[in-house]
Scaffold this motif. Structure first.
Motif, PDB file in Angstrom:
ATOM      1  N   SER A  26      35.800  20.717  58.250  1.00 14.11           N
ATOM      2  CA  SER A  26      34.686  20.236  57.419  1.00 14.11           C
ATOM      3  C   SER A  26      34.000  18.999  57.991  1.00 14.11           C
ATOM      4  O   SER A  26      32.781  18.860  57.878  1.00 14.11           O
ATOM      5  CB  SER A  26      35.145  19.985  55.979  1.00 14.11           C
ATOM      6  OG  SER A  26      36.189  19.049  55.944  1.00 14.11           O
ATOM      7  N   HIS A  45      33.059  21.195  51.529  1.00 10.41           N
ATOM      8  CA  HIS A  45      34.438  21.414  51.083  1.00 10.41           C
ATOM      9  C   HIS A  45      34.845  22.803  51.545  1.00 10.41           C
ATOM     10  O   HIS A  45      34.136  23.776  51.267  1.00 10.41           O
ATOM     11  CB  HIS A  45      34.547  21.314  49.557  1.00 10.41           C
ATOM     12  CG  HIS A  45      34.080  19.993  49.029  1.00 10.41           C
ATOM     13  ND1 HIS A  45      34.856  18.858  49.095  1.00 10.41           N
ATOM     14  CD2 HIS A  45      32.915  19.619  48.457  1.00 10.41           C
ATOM     15  CE1 HIS A  45      34.176  17.844  48.581  1.00 10.41           C
ATOM     16  NE2 HIS A  45      33.000  18.282  48.190  1.00 10.41           N
ATOM     17  N   MET A  46      35.986  22.882  52.237  1.00 13.84           N
ATOM     18  CA  MET A  46      36.447  24.160  52.791  1.00 13.84           C
ATOM     19  C   MET A  46      37.920  24.389  52.503  1.00 13.84           C
ATOM     20  O   MET A  46      38.710  23.454  52.562  1.00 13.84           O
ATOM     21  CB  MET A  46      36.277  24.174  54.312  1.00 13.84           C
ATOM     22  CG  MET A  46      34.884  24.069  54.805  1.00 13.84           C
ATOM     23  SD  MET A  46      34.895  24.052  56.614  1.00 13.84           S
ATOM     24  CE  MET A  46      33.190  24.465  56.928  1.00 13.84           C
ATOM     25  N   ASP A  47      38.240  25.637  52.234  1.00  9.73           N
ATOM     26  CA  ASP A  47      39.619  26.104  52.154  1.00  9.73           C
ATOM     27  C   ASP A  47      39.700  27.283  53.131  1.00  9.73           C
ATOM     28  O   ASP A  47      39.601  28.446  52.722  1.00  9.73           O
ATOM     29  CB  ASP A  47      39.944  26.538  50.725  1.00  9.73           C
ATOM     30  CG  ASP A  47      41.386  26.991  50.567  1.00  9.73           C
ATOM     31  OD1 ASP A  47      42.192  26.828  51.517  1.00  9.73           O
ATOM     32  OD2 ASP A  47      41.708  27.533  49.489  1.00  9.73           O
ATOM     33  N   PRO A  48      39.837  26.976  54.444  1.00 12.84           N
ATOM     34  CA  PRO A  48      39.692  28.004  55.480  1.00 12.84           C
ATOM     35  C   PRO A  48      40.893  28.933  55.614  1.00 12.84           C
ATOM     36  O   PRO A  48      41.744  28.774  56.480  1.00 12.84           O
ATOM     37  CB  PRO A  48      39.452  27.190  56.755  1.00 12.84           C
ATOM     38  CG  PRO A  48      40.128  25.894  56.509  1.00 12.84           C
ATOM     39  CD  PRO A  48      40.043  25.646  55.028  1.00 12.84           C
ATOM     40  N   ARG A  49      40.937  29.916  54.734  1.00 12.43           N
ATOM     41  CA  ARG A  49      41.957  30.966  54.754  1.00 12.43           C
ATOM     42  C   ARG A  49      41.337  32.168  54.048  1.00 12.43           C
ATOM     43  O   ARG A  49      40.431  32.005  53.225  1.00 12.43           O
ATOM     44  CB  ARG A  49      43.218  30.525  54.019  1.00 12.43           C
ATOM     45  CG  ARG A  49      42.977  30.208  52.565  1.00 12.43           C
ATOM     46  CD  ARG A  49      44.217  29.740  51.815  1.00 12.43           C
ATOM     47  NE  ARG A  49      43.851  29.365  50.462  1.00 12.43           N
ATOM     48  CZ  ARG A  49      43.679  30.211  49.445  1.00 12.43           C
ATOM     49  NH1 ARG A  49      43.850  31.507  49.620  1.00 12.43           N
ATOM     50  NH2 ARG A  49      43.326  29.784  48.252  1.00 12.43           N
ATOM     51  N   GLY A  51      40.338  34.511  51.426  1.00  4.50           N
ATOM     52  CA  GLY A  51      40.356  34.279  49.981  1.00  4.50           C
ATOM     53  C   GLY A  51      40.000  32.851  49.605  1.00  4.50           C
ATOM     54  O   GLY A  51      39.725  32.567  48.445  1.00  4.50           O
ATOM     55  N   GLY A  52      40.010  31.936  50.585  1.00  3.88           N
ATOM     56  CA  GLY A  52      39.631  30.548  50.331  1.00  3.88           C
ATOM     57  C   GLY A  52      38.126  30.427  50.175  1.00  3.88           C
ATOM     58  O   GLY A  52      37.360  31.229  50.708  1.00  3.88           O
ATOM     59  N   LYS A  53      37.716  29.427  49.450  1.00  2.00           N
ATOM     60  CA  LYS A  53      36.291  29.240  49.177  1.00  2.00           C
ATOM     61  C   LYS A  53      35.752  28.019  49.921  1.00  2.00           C
ATOM     62  O   LYS A  53      36.502  27.147  50.323  1.00  2.00           O
ATOM     63  CB  LYS A  53      36.068  29.087  47.683  1.00  2.00           C
ATOM     64  CG  LYS A  53      36.530  30.315  46.903  1.00  2.00           C
ATOM     65  CD  LYS A  53      36.005  30.315  45.509  1.00  2.00           C
ATOM     66  CE  LYS A  53      36.494  31.446  44.655  1.00  2.00           C
ATOM     67  NZ  LYS A  53      36.549  32.760  45.191  1.00  2.00           N
ATOM     68  N   PHE A  54      34.429  27.994  50.084  1.00  2.00           N
ATOM     69  CA  PHE A  54      33.761  26.830  50.663  1.00  2.00           C
ATOM     70  C   PHE A  54      32.504  26.542  49.854  1.00  2.00           C
ATOM     71  O   PHE A  54      31.960  27.426  49.186  1.00  2.00           O
ATOM     72  CB  PHE A  54      33.408  27.049  52.146  1.00  2.00           C
ATOM     73  CG  PHE A  54      32.400  28.139  52.391  1.00  2.00           C
ATOM     74  CD1 PHE A  54      31.033  27.895  52.282  1.00  2.00           C
ATOM     75  CD2 PHE A  54      32.826  29.407  52.739  1.00  2.00           C
ATOM     76  CE1 PHE A  54      30.110  28.898  52.506  1.00  2.00           C
ATOM     77  CE2 PHE A  54      31.910  30.416  52.973  1.00  2.00           C
ATOM     78  CZ  PHE A  54      30.546  30.167  52.856  1.00  2.00           C
ATOM     79  N   GLU A  70      33.114  32.764  50.167  1.00  2.00           N
ATOM     80  CA  GLU A  70      34.554  32.978  50.273  1.00  2.00           C
ATOM     81  C   GLU A  70      34.853  33.592  51.643  1.00  2.00           C
ATOM     82  O   GLU A  70      34.156  34.507  52.093  1.00  2.00           O
ATOM     83  CB  GLU A  70      35.010  33.925  49.172  1.00  2.00           C
ATOM     84  CG  GLU A  70      36.487  34.212  49.183  1.00  2.00           C
ATOM     85  CD  GLU A  70      36.907  35.074  48.008  1.00  2.00           C
ATOM     86  OE1 GLU A  70      37.725  35.989  48.234  1.00  2.00           O
ATOM     87  OE2 GLU A  70      36.424  34.842  46.878  1.00  2.00           O
ATOM     88  N   TYR A  71      35.891  33.060  52.278  1.00  4.32           N
ATOM     89  CA  TYR A  71      36.328  33.612  53.561  1.00  4.32           C
ATOM     90  C   TYR A  71      36.997  34.963  53.333  1.00  4.32           C
ATOM     91  O   TYR A  71      37.880  35.089  52.489  1.00  4.32           O
ATOM     92  CB  TYR A  71      37.310  32.667  54.250  1.00  4.32           C
ATOM     93  CG  TYR A  71      36.710  31.336  54.616  1.00  4.32           C
ATOM     94  CD1 TYR A  71      35.856  31.227  55.713  1.00  4.32           C
ATOM     95  CD2 TYR A  71      36.976  30.200  53.863  1.00  4.32           C
ATOM     96  CE1 TYR A  71      35.289  29.998  56.055  1.00  4.32           C
ATOM     97  CE2 TYR A  71      36.413  28.973  54.195  1.00  4.32           C
ATOM     98  CZ  TYR A  71      35.579  28.883  55.284  1.00  4.32           C
ATOM     99  OH  TYR A  71      35.015  27.680  55.621  1.00  4.32           O
TER     100      TYR A  71
END
Length: 152
Positions: A26, A45-49, A51-54, A70-71
């Motif tokens: 990020s 804001h990132m949740d890099p996996r 199903g993770g959202k940004f 969503e990734y």
């Protein structure tokens, strides 16, 4: 209306892993993800996996424009797939695929060092009209150019 597909490509002077990682960090992302003149980044804001959202909060003329998704696929250093939703997609989910392919037959020589090159291909699907295609073509082209300048 029939969904349309946009494809943007850019050769970047770096190896695929370095470019791939710039899409998922990020702090780095906020420095280069600029889609045009007068547009800035307020926050990322990132949740890099999978199903993770940004959420990417872009700014223009003092207003914040959220871009979120969503990734779906994170295949380092080859491919990213994510949904993309913003005011420019009429707040409908669209699909973005970014691939990173090392160009093996071409190297750029700078200061007697050879730099690898990567072909970054971004495909944006499910856009619903010519206005969305035009806006996103400009934005993604600017973003890939900004990434190229930042990473070089």
């Amino acid at each position: 209306m029939n969904p349309q597909i946009l494809k943007v490509e850019k050769r970047i002077n770096a190896d695929p892993l370095r470019i791939f990682q710039a899409w998922l960090n990020s702090e780095d992302f906020a420095q280069w993800f600029l889609s045009g003149e007068g547009i800035g980044i307020e926050s990322v804001h990132m949740d890099p996996r999978p199903g993770g959202k940004f959420i990417i909060n872009m700014t223009m003329d003092g207003k914040i424009f959220p871009h979120e998704g969503e990734y779906i696929t994170i295949d380092s250093p080859n491919k990213l797939v994510f949904t993309w939703r913003s005011h420019a997609t009429e707040n409908q989910d669209t699909l973005v695929t970014v691939t990173f392919v090392k160009i093996t037959d071409t190297t750029v020589v700078t200061s007697s060092k050879q730099k690898p090159q990567t072909l970054v291909t971004l495909t944006h699907e499910q856009l619903i009209n010519d206005i969305q295609i035009k806006m996103h073509n400009h934005g993604w082209t600017s973003i890939l150019e900004s990434l190229s300048q930042w990473i070089d």
